[in-house]
Design an enzyme around this catalytic site. Structure first.
Site, short mmCIF file in Angstrom:
data_model
loop_
_atom_site.label_atom_id
_atom_site.label_comp_id
_atom_site.label_asym_id
_atom_site.label_seq_id
_atom_site.Cartn_x
_atom_site.Cartn_y
_atom_site.Cartn_z
N VAL A 129 27.96 42.93 44.79
CA VAL A 129 28.43 41.44 44.68
C VAL A 129 27.79 41.03 43.17
O VAL A 129 26.55 41.41 43.17
CB VAL A 129 27.87 40.80 45.82
CG1 VAL A 129 28.10 39.32 45.69
CG2 VAL A 129 28.49 41.34 47.19
N GLY A 184 38.09 46.10 31.43
CA GLY A 184 37.44 46.79 32.25
C GLY A 184 36.74 45.92 33.58
O GLY A 184 36.04 46.36 34.06
N LYS A 202 33.26 40.28 48.94
CA LYS A 202 32.00 39.95 48.59
C LYS A 202 31.54 38.97 49.50
O LYS A 202 30.30 38.93 49.80
CB LYS A 202 31.87 39.50 47.00
CG LYS A 202 32.30 40.75 46.09
CD LYS A 202 32.51 40.21 44.60
CE LYS A 202 32.80 41.32 43.63
NZ LYS A 202 33.56 40.89 42.52
N GLY A 299 31.88 44.56 34.60
CA GLY A 299 31.59 45.21 33.43
C GLY A 299 30.59 46.29 33.50
O GLY A 299 29.76 46.30 34.61
N1 HSE Z 1 36.66 43.41 39.78
C1 HSE Z 1 35.59 42.90 40.06
C2 HSE Z 1 35.68 41.47 39.41
C3 HSE Z 1 34.77 43.71 39.66
O1 HSE Z 1 36.46 41.06 38.43
O2 HSE Z 1 34.81 40.61 39.58
C4 HSE Z 1 33.14 43.40 39.85
O3 HSE Z 1 33.13 43.37 41.22
#
Ligand code: HSE
Length: 418
Positions: A129, A184, A202, A299
Site C-alpha cells: 500500500v 511505470g 489497498k 515507482g
Molecule cells: N498502480 C499502482 C498505483 C502502483 O498507480 O498506485 C502502486 O501500487
C-alpha cells in the site's frame, strides 16, 4: 553481522529496484542494523534479459521456495494464482515472506496471515500500500494506542498522476494513461488503476489493519475515473476545487463506510495539493488527532524502499539495535545557508558602514539591507539578508561588531524549499 539470504520471486520493476537499492545501501544497512543482505537467487521468466551480474537467476521457483539457503522469500511478481501458491509453500517451508502484492492480500490475506501465525513466520507487506509511505508500520505500531476514526487517502499514483496532468496540462485521459504507463506507475493492466480496483484493494488492506475487521472488495463502493472529462476538471477549478480519486474508510454510527471514487476537494483541503504520482493518507485518530503521510506511492525505488524496510524488520525480529558510526558535525560547522540578521544599533554616524564592513571582511556577501529607526529615537535596527555563507564565519563577524550593538543580534537561517 547477521547474514540474511533473500530469494526474490520476480525481478521486474520492483525486484530490479530492490537489487539496485540493496547494492547501493548495503554498507549503510550493515552499520545501522548489523545485517548483511544477500540476494541469493531471483526467479525470472526469461534468463536472457540483461540484468545485474552479481545475482543468480533461475526460472525454477522451487529453487527459491524450497531452498534451504534462503531465509526470506520476497514476492514481487504480482498476480494472485502462482504468487499465492509460492507464498503458501514458502511459509510451509519455514520461510518468512515479504510481499508487495495488494491484490493477493485483498483476496486471500486472511488465509495467508493465519498460515504464517501457525508456522511462526512473518509476512511483511509495507510495499503493498502506497509504496514508499510507511503507512502499514504507522498503523501497526505508531498508532497502535489510538482508536482510528477515519482514513482518507490518495492511494493510487496512476489516477492521481492522470488527474493532475488533465487539470494542469489539459492532457486528455487517454494521453495521460499512456504517460503513466511509460513512467511505470500503472498496474500490468491499467484498467485496475483507472477503474478504482487497485485503490479498493489497498483500502481492504488498510481498513483491516486500522479497524480490525475482515473486509472484502465487495464491501467497498468502487468508482473509477474513466468517465471524467476536461470539462469536469475545469468546472471544479472554477469553483475553487480539485478532483482527486479518494479512498475512504470511516466509522459512521458504529458501521464502517468504505468508498473509492473521484471527489471534489476544496483547494485548501490537506489532500488537494498532493500531485502526480504522490500518495497521501490522512488519518483521524482519538489520541493523535489528524495526521498525514505523504510521498511517492508508485515507482521502482519508492516501492523497493518499502520492501527493504520489511526485509530488515523481519530479519531484526530478535536482533539488538546497532548504533551507527556517524560522526557528528561541530555545532554550526555544517550550517551553511542564507541568513536573516537583525542588529539592534545605536544610531551613530558610520554605524551601518561598520557593520557591513565587518560582514564583508568575513567574505560574506549581502543581498538586501535596510535600517529602521524609531522616530526621535537613537535606537534602531539594521536588517540584513546574506547570500549563502557559513555560520562559523557569520558568528566571527558578529563577534567583531560588539561595540556597534546595543543588544545581542538575531540570527536566523533561511531554509530554501529544496
Ligand atoms: N498502480 C499502482 C498505483 C502502483 O498507480 O498506485 C502502486 O501500487
Amino acid at each position: 553481522v547477521g547474514r540474511v539470504h533473500l530469494g526474490l520471486l520476480g525481478s521486474g520493476v520492483v525486484g530490479g529496484g530492490l537489487i539496485d537499492l540493496i547494492a547501493k545501501n548495503q554498507a549503510l544497512i550493515g552499520e545501522r542494523c548489523g545485517l548483511e543482505l544477500i540476494v541469493q537467487r531471483a526467479l525470472v521468466r526469461d534468463l536472457n534479459r540483461p540484468r545485474p551480474m552479481h545475482v543468480e537467476y533461475t526460472t525454477d521457483a522451487a529453487k527459491i521456495i524450497n531452498a534451504s539457503d534462503i531465509d526470506i522469500v520476497v514476492e514481487v511478481m504480482g498476480g494472485t494464482t502462482q504468487a499465492y501458491e509460492y507464498i503458501k509453500t514458502a511459509l510451509q517451508n519455514g520461510k518468512h515472506v515479504v510481499t508487495a502484492n495488494k491484490a493477493l492480500l485483498a483476496q486471500r490475506g486472511n488465509e495467508l496471515f493465519h498460515l504464517a501465525t501457525q508456522q511462526d513466520r512473518c509476512i511483511g507487506y509495507e510495499a503493498s500500500v502506497c509504496a514508499g509511505l510507511p503507512v502499514i508500520g504507522t498503523l501497526r505500531q505508531g498508532l497502535v494506542g489510538n482508536d482510528i476514526e477515519s482514513l482518507y487517502g490518495i492511494v493510487n499514483g496512476t489516477n492521481n498522476y492522470i488527474l493532475t496532468q488533465m487539470a494542469e496540462q489539459g492532457t486528455t485521459l487517454e494521453q495521460a494513461i499512456q504517460e503513466a504507463q511509460k513512467l511505470g506507475f500503472c498496474e500490468a493492466d491499467p484498467s485496475m488503476d483507472i477503474d478504482g480496483i487497485d485503490a479498493a484493494q489497498k483500502l481492504v488492506v488498510l481498513s483491516e489493519l486500522a479497524f480490525g475487521m475482515h473486509v472484502q472488495l465487495q464491501d467497498i463502493t468502487i468508482e473509477g475515473i474513466r468517465h471524467l472529462e476536461q470539462a469536469d476538471l475545469k468546472q471544479a477549478a472554477s469553483l475553487g476545487y480539485v478532483i482527486k480519486h479518494i479512498a475512504i474508510a470511516r466509522k459512521v454510527d458504529g458501521r464502517l463506510d468504505l468508498r473509492v471514487g473521484p471527489m471534489l476537494l476544496h483547494k485548501r483541503h490537506p489532500l488537494a495539493s498532493v500531485r502526480n504520482e504522490f500518495n497521501a493518507i490522512l488519518v483521524k485518530a482519538d489520541a493523535v488527532g489528524e495526521m498525514i503521510l505523504q510521498g511517492k506511492g508508485a515507482g521502482a525505488m519508492p516501492t523497493a524502499s518499502a520492501v527493504l524496510s520489511d526485509i530488515v524488520d523481519v530479519a531484526l525480529r530478535d536482533a539488538p539495535v546497532h548504533l551507527r558510526k556517524l560522526v557528528k558535525a561541530e555545532h554550526g560547522a555544517s550550517a551553511e545557508g542564507r541568513y536573516y540578521l537583525r542588529f539592534p544599533i545605536v544610531d551613530e554616524p558610520g554605524v551601518i558602514g561598520e557593520i557591513t564592513t565587518k560582514i564583508g571582511r568575513e567574505g560574506i556577501s549581502i543581498y538586501d539591507a535596510r535600517a529602521v529607526l524609531e522616530d526621535e529615537s537613537t535606537d534602531g535596527n539594521v536588517m540584513i539578508l546574506t547570500h549563502k555563507c557559513s555560520l562559523v564565519a557569520l558568528n566571527r563577524a558578529v563577534q567583531a561588531m560588539q561595540d556597534q550593538l546595543r543588544k545581542a543580534p538575531v540570527v536566523l537561517q533561511i531554509l530554501e524549499r529544496k
